[in-house]
Design a protein around this motif. Sequence first.
Motif, PDB file in Angstrom:
ATOM      1  N   HIS A  68      46.848  39.192  51.793  1.00  0.00           N
ATOM      2  CA  HIS A  68      46.510  38.467  53.021  1.00  0.00           C
ATOM      3  C   HIS A  68      47.074  39.152  54.259  1.00  0.00           C
ATOM      4  N   THR A  69      48.217  39.776  54.142  1.00  0.00           N
ATOM      5  CA  THR A  69      48.817  40.493  55.265  1.00  0.00           C
ATOM      6  C   THR A  69      48.766  41.998  55.040  1.00  0.00           C
ATOM      7  N   THR A  99      47.257  38.183  46.092  1.00  0.00           N
ATOM      8  CA  THR A  99      45.903  38.123  45.528  1.00  0.00           C
ATOM      9  C   THR A  99      44.864  37.610  46.515  1.00  0.00           C
ATOM     10  N   ALA A 100      45.284  37.337  47.780  1.00  0.00           N
ATOM     11  CA  ALA A 100      44.398  36.685  48.749  1.00  0.00           C
ATOM     12  C   ALA A 100      43.789  35.440  48.116  1.00  0.00           C
ATOM     13  N   SER A 101      44.678  34.628  47.563  1.00  0.00           N
ATOM     14  CA  SER A 101      44.298  33.356  46.930  1.00  0.00           C
ATOM     15  C   SER A 101      43.182  33.541  45.893  1.00  0.00           C
ATOM     16  N   ALA A 106      37.067  38.879  54.870  1.00  0.00           N
ATOM     17  CA  ALA A 106      36.555  38.459  53.565  1.00  0.00           C
ATOM     18  C   ALA A 106      37.453  38.913  52.435  1.00  0.00           C
ATOM     19  N   GLN A 107      38.294  39.940  52.692  1.00  0.00           N
ATOM     20  CA  GLN A 107      39.151  40.468  51.650  1.00  0.00           C
ATOM     21  C   GLN A 107      40.617  40.080  51.851  1.00  0.00           C
ATOM     22  N   ALA A 108      40.930  39.244  52.817  1.00  0.00           N
ATOM     23  CA  ALA A 108      42.324  38.907  53.082  1.00  0.00           C
ATOM     24  C   ALA A 108      42.493  37.418  53.347  1.00  0.00           C
ATOM     25  N   TRP A 109      41.757  36.622  52.644  1.00  0.00           N
ATOM     26  CA  TRP A 109      41.773  35.174  52.847  1.00  0.00           C
ATOM     27  C   TRP A 109      43.041  34.571  52.268  1.00  0.00           C
ATOM     28  N   TRP A 110      43.462  33.451  52.877  1.00  0.00           N
ATOM     29  CA  TRP A 110      44.565  32.659  52.332  1.00  0.00           C
ATOM     30  C   TRP A 110      44.094  31.224  52.241  1.00  0.00           C
ATOM     31  N   ASP A 111      44.219  30.648  51.055  1.00  0.00           N
ATOM     32  CA  ASP A 111      43.698  29.309  50.788  1.00  0.00           C
ATOM     33  C   ASP A 111      44.657  28.254  51.330  1.00  0.00           C
ATOM     34  N   GLU A 147      34.081  22.917  61.917  1.00  0.00           N
ATOM     35  CA  GLU A 147      33.733  24.327  61.768  1.00  0.00           C
ATOM     36  C   GLU A 147      34.680  25.041  60.810  1.00  0.00           C
ATOM     37  N   ALA A 148      35.959  24.685  60.869  1.00  0.00           N
ATOM     38  CA  ALA A 148      36.930  25.309  59.970  1.00  0.00           C
ATOM     39  C   ALA A 148      36.625  24.978  58.515  1.00  0.00           C
ATOM     40  N   ARG A 149      36.152  23.759  58.265  1.00  0.00           N
ATOM     41  CA  ARG A 149      35.817  23.379  56.895  1.00  0.00           C
ATOM     42  C   ARG A 149      34.625  24.196  56.381  1.00  0.00           C
ATOM     43  N   LYS A 150      33.654  24.463  57.230  1.00  0.00           N
ATOM     44  CA  LYS A 150      32.519  25.289  56.818  1.00  0.00           C
ATOM     45  C   LYS A 150      33.009  26.683  56.424  1.00  0.00           C
ATOM     46  N   ASP A 151      33.898  27.218  57.222  1.00  0.00           N
ATOM     47  CA  ASP A 151      34.443  28.541  56.926  1.00  0.00           C
ATOM     48  C   ASP A 151      35.238  28.513  55.627  1.00  0.00           C
ATOM     49  N   TYR A 152      36.009  27.441  55.427  1.00  0.00           N
ATOM     50  CA  TYR A 152      36.804  27.299  54.195  1.00  0.00           C
ATOM     51  C   TYR A 152      35.892  27.261  52.973  1.00  0.00           C
ATOM     52  N   ASP A 153      34.856  26.463  53.016  1.00  0.00           N
ATOM     53  CA  ASP A 153      33.951  26.351  51.868  1.00  0.00           C
ATOM     54  C   ASP A 153      33.299  27.692  51.543  1.00  0.00           C
ATOM     55  N   ARG A 154      33.004  28.455  52.572  1.00  0.00           N
ATOM     56  CA  ARG A 154      32.400  29.775  52.341  1.00  0.00           C
ATOM     57  C   ARG A 154      33.361  30.706  51.621  1.00  0.00           C
ATOM     58  N   HIS A 155      34.615  30.746  52.072  1.00  0.00           N
ATOM     59  CA  HIS A 155      35.610  31.607  51.433  1.00  0.00           C
ATOM     60  C   HIS A 155      35.921  31.140  50.009  1.00  0.00           C
ATOM     61  N   ALA A 156      35.983  29.827  49.804  1.00  0.00           N
ATOM     62  CA  ALA A 156      36.399  29.292  48.511  1.00  0.00           C
ATOM     63  C   ALA A 156      35.456  29.693  47.386  1.00  0.00           C
ATOM     64  N   THR A 157      34.221  29.988  47.721  1.00  0.00           N
ATOM     65  CA  THR A 157      33.276  30.387  46.673  1.00  0.00           C
ATOM     66  C   THR A 157      33.647  31.727  46.042  1.00  0.00           C
ATOM     67  N   ALA A 158      34.490  32.507  46.713  1.00  0.00           N
ATOM     68  CA  ALA A 158      34.876  33.828  46.193  1.00  0.00           C
ATOM     69  C   ALA A 158      36.047  33.760  45.220  1.00  0.00           C
ATOM     70  N   ARG A 159      36.671  32.590  45.088  1.00  0.00           N
ATOM     71  CA  ARG A 159      37.793  32.477  44.145  1.00  0.00           C
ATOM     72  C   ARG A 159      37.314  32.715  42.720  1.00  0.00           C
ATOM     73  N   ARG A 160      38.163  33.347  41.927  1.00  0.00           N
ATOM     74  CA  ARG A 160      37.799  33.579  40.531  1.00  0.00           C
ATOM     75  C   ARG A 160      39.041  33.510  39.668  1.00  0.00           C
ATOM     76  N   ARG A 161      38.803  33.215  38.404  1.00  0.00           N
ATOM     77  CA  ARG A 161      39.884  33.269  37.421  1.00  0.00           C
ATOM     78  C   ARG A 161      39.702  34.526  36.595  1.00  0.00           C
ATOM     79  N   HIS A 162      40.758  35.301  36.491  1.00  0.00           N
ATOM     80  CA  HIS A 162      40.702  36.538  35.716  1.00  0.00           C
ATOM     81  C   HIS A 162      41.069  36.206  34.277  1.00  0.00           C
ATOM     82  N   LEU A 163      40.084  36.248  33.407  1.00  0.00           N
ATOM     83  CA  LEU A 163      40.267  35.845  32.017  1.00  0.00           C
ATOM     84  C   LEU A 163      39.976  36.989  31.047  1.00  0.00           C
TER      85      LEU A 163
END
Length: 636
Positions: A295-296, A323-325, A601-606, A620-636
């Motif tokens: 993130h930083t 991990t940028a969340s 897009a590569q340095a988001w913090w949840d 507006e911030a919530r719209k931006d949050y929902d857009r970023h949140a779709t990129a979260r993934r679990r590494h399995l």
Amino acid sequence: MTTRRLTVAQALVTFLAHQYTERDAPAAPGGQDGAPTRHRLISACWGIFGHGNVAGVGQALLEAGPETMPYLQGRNEQAMVHAAVGYARQRDRLSAHAVTTSIGPGATNLVTGAALATVNRLPVLLLPGDIFATRPADPVLQQLEVPYAGDVSVNDALRPVSRHFDRVTRPEALIPAALQAMRVLADPVETGAVTLALPQDVQAEAYDWPEEFFADRVWWVPRPAPDVAALADAVRAVRAAERPLIIAGGGVHHSEAEDALRALADATGIPVASTQAGKGSLRHDHPADVGGIGHTGTATADVLAARADLVLGVGTRYTDFTTASATLFAAPGVRFVNLNIASFDAHKLAATPLVADARTGLEALTEALAGHRVPPAYEAEYGAAKARWESLVDAAYAAPDDSVRPSQTQVLGALDATVGDQDVIVNAAGSLPGDLHKLWRARSRRQYHLEYGYSCMGYEIPAAIGVRLAAPDRPVWALVGDGTYLMMPTEIVTAVQEGININIVLVQNHGYASIGGLSEQTGGERFGTAYRYRAADASYTGDPLPVDLAANAASLGMHVIRAATVGDLRAALAAARADERPTCVYVETATADTVPGAPAAQAWWDVPVAEIATRPAAVEARKDYDRHATARRRHL
């Protein structure tokens, strides 16, 4: 059996004076193994005295004298722990400090410092006074009564933030309790805050102690090697990768593994990004060093991370900033190999675990990867990106001329031009950690001292004292914003009293700058983050408060230099570094500042945003949050 009659507190102080750590046996002249370097495990004790420890541990320290156990006087119990943590980190966790307090608020003031130590895996021994074990009067002053349990005191608040907790309710119980405390403090996997709660009546009680309890005892700090099969799995993964990336965490520094990391990078050409705790694992000008990650992080490191097919984590916990969340490592088939002395961390992100000491593991990897190197095109790619980033840093550091008020990044640029390789930069909270992680050019293994596991406001000044005590030949700088300064300036008095030459760079930006920015991004509209008078609408948007922090630092005994312009600042920093007194450089920064960073897009913090709101900024911030949140993934 030969015995010695002492109080419990006297016995504890005597015992602590005979505890040592050892790690590594350096080669002696002629090529023969020499004796390992021995360190005092507990080299000093901080203390503020009250009715819970003044007649126990306080009397014992007085009777023992500074040759047996040096005493350091603090002003705030939390700050004493911060100083001890700074010391332990600078000493690579091989030596630590104890902290003694009275009962009640003295003890509970330890909790934040204990959490910081444990989060960062740094050793500190806490010795809070406790209520009477024998209960001759119940309750006593400052006792919190617990109706459902007679054996609970406020010291139990330290349990969840301690790696080990014990209450010594009888003299003979000190022996196993003290031994367990030392075991945990010296263990690189388990270390953190260790609490021995000491009832005040037990501290003063005499007992016949076996002399063996006071014999010199050495706690060996191991360097476990990786399992052969696990090493083979890790090597196969690295050899199969086309775009590998190393993430260096704090474990590289704790293990003194910087040379081993450099050797691996030199041999393989794998680029190295760093967490806040790991920055400086490679010098900033090493060809493979691509800067901070997450993130930083830098654009160089974060773009590489987003495209990496293999991530080799070395001594890192993988926090959400790294991990940028859980959005940073975006390649579909990305896999992880984690070299860590703690199995808990080695298994994160469904990694191939390589459980070992960082230095031992890196040496084994380098040997096993002999002849392997990343594709030349990959080296050329990140080399060019690194050069572009350095140009951005140069631009951020530069000022149009010496007569302007400096921005925060220009403050860092002036400091960068002042310090030498041996200087240490201490920071923990506010907007400075992000700027430093992106921009600072670390020149030596312990120059960059960022406490970002707990990111505790108030850490910097006492930690700088601890660092200076651990390394008296190194100039130490505490970088402090006005919000952090107002949290805990008290240990300036300690620095002045003890003649501990630290430098403070005090940046005045009239509020919580970092949280203000986060508030704006998340729809909070910077609510409650400015240090200003109330306006007619009851908001804090009036004139800045007339608080003179430079005068405050001077009133506590510090030499203060005010800098109004970039030119003033350069001169002030040079004067502070040359001065033998504890010195504060005070600068009010320009509000406008542009800090380069990674693509958003590569340095988001949840940081969750209100799902329902009426104010447009939050919507507006919530719209931006929902857009970023779709990129979260679990590494399995």
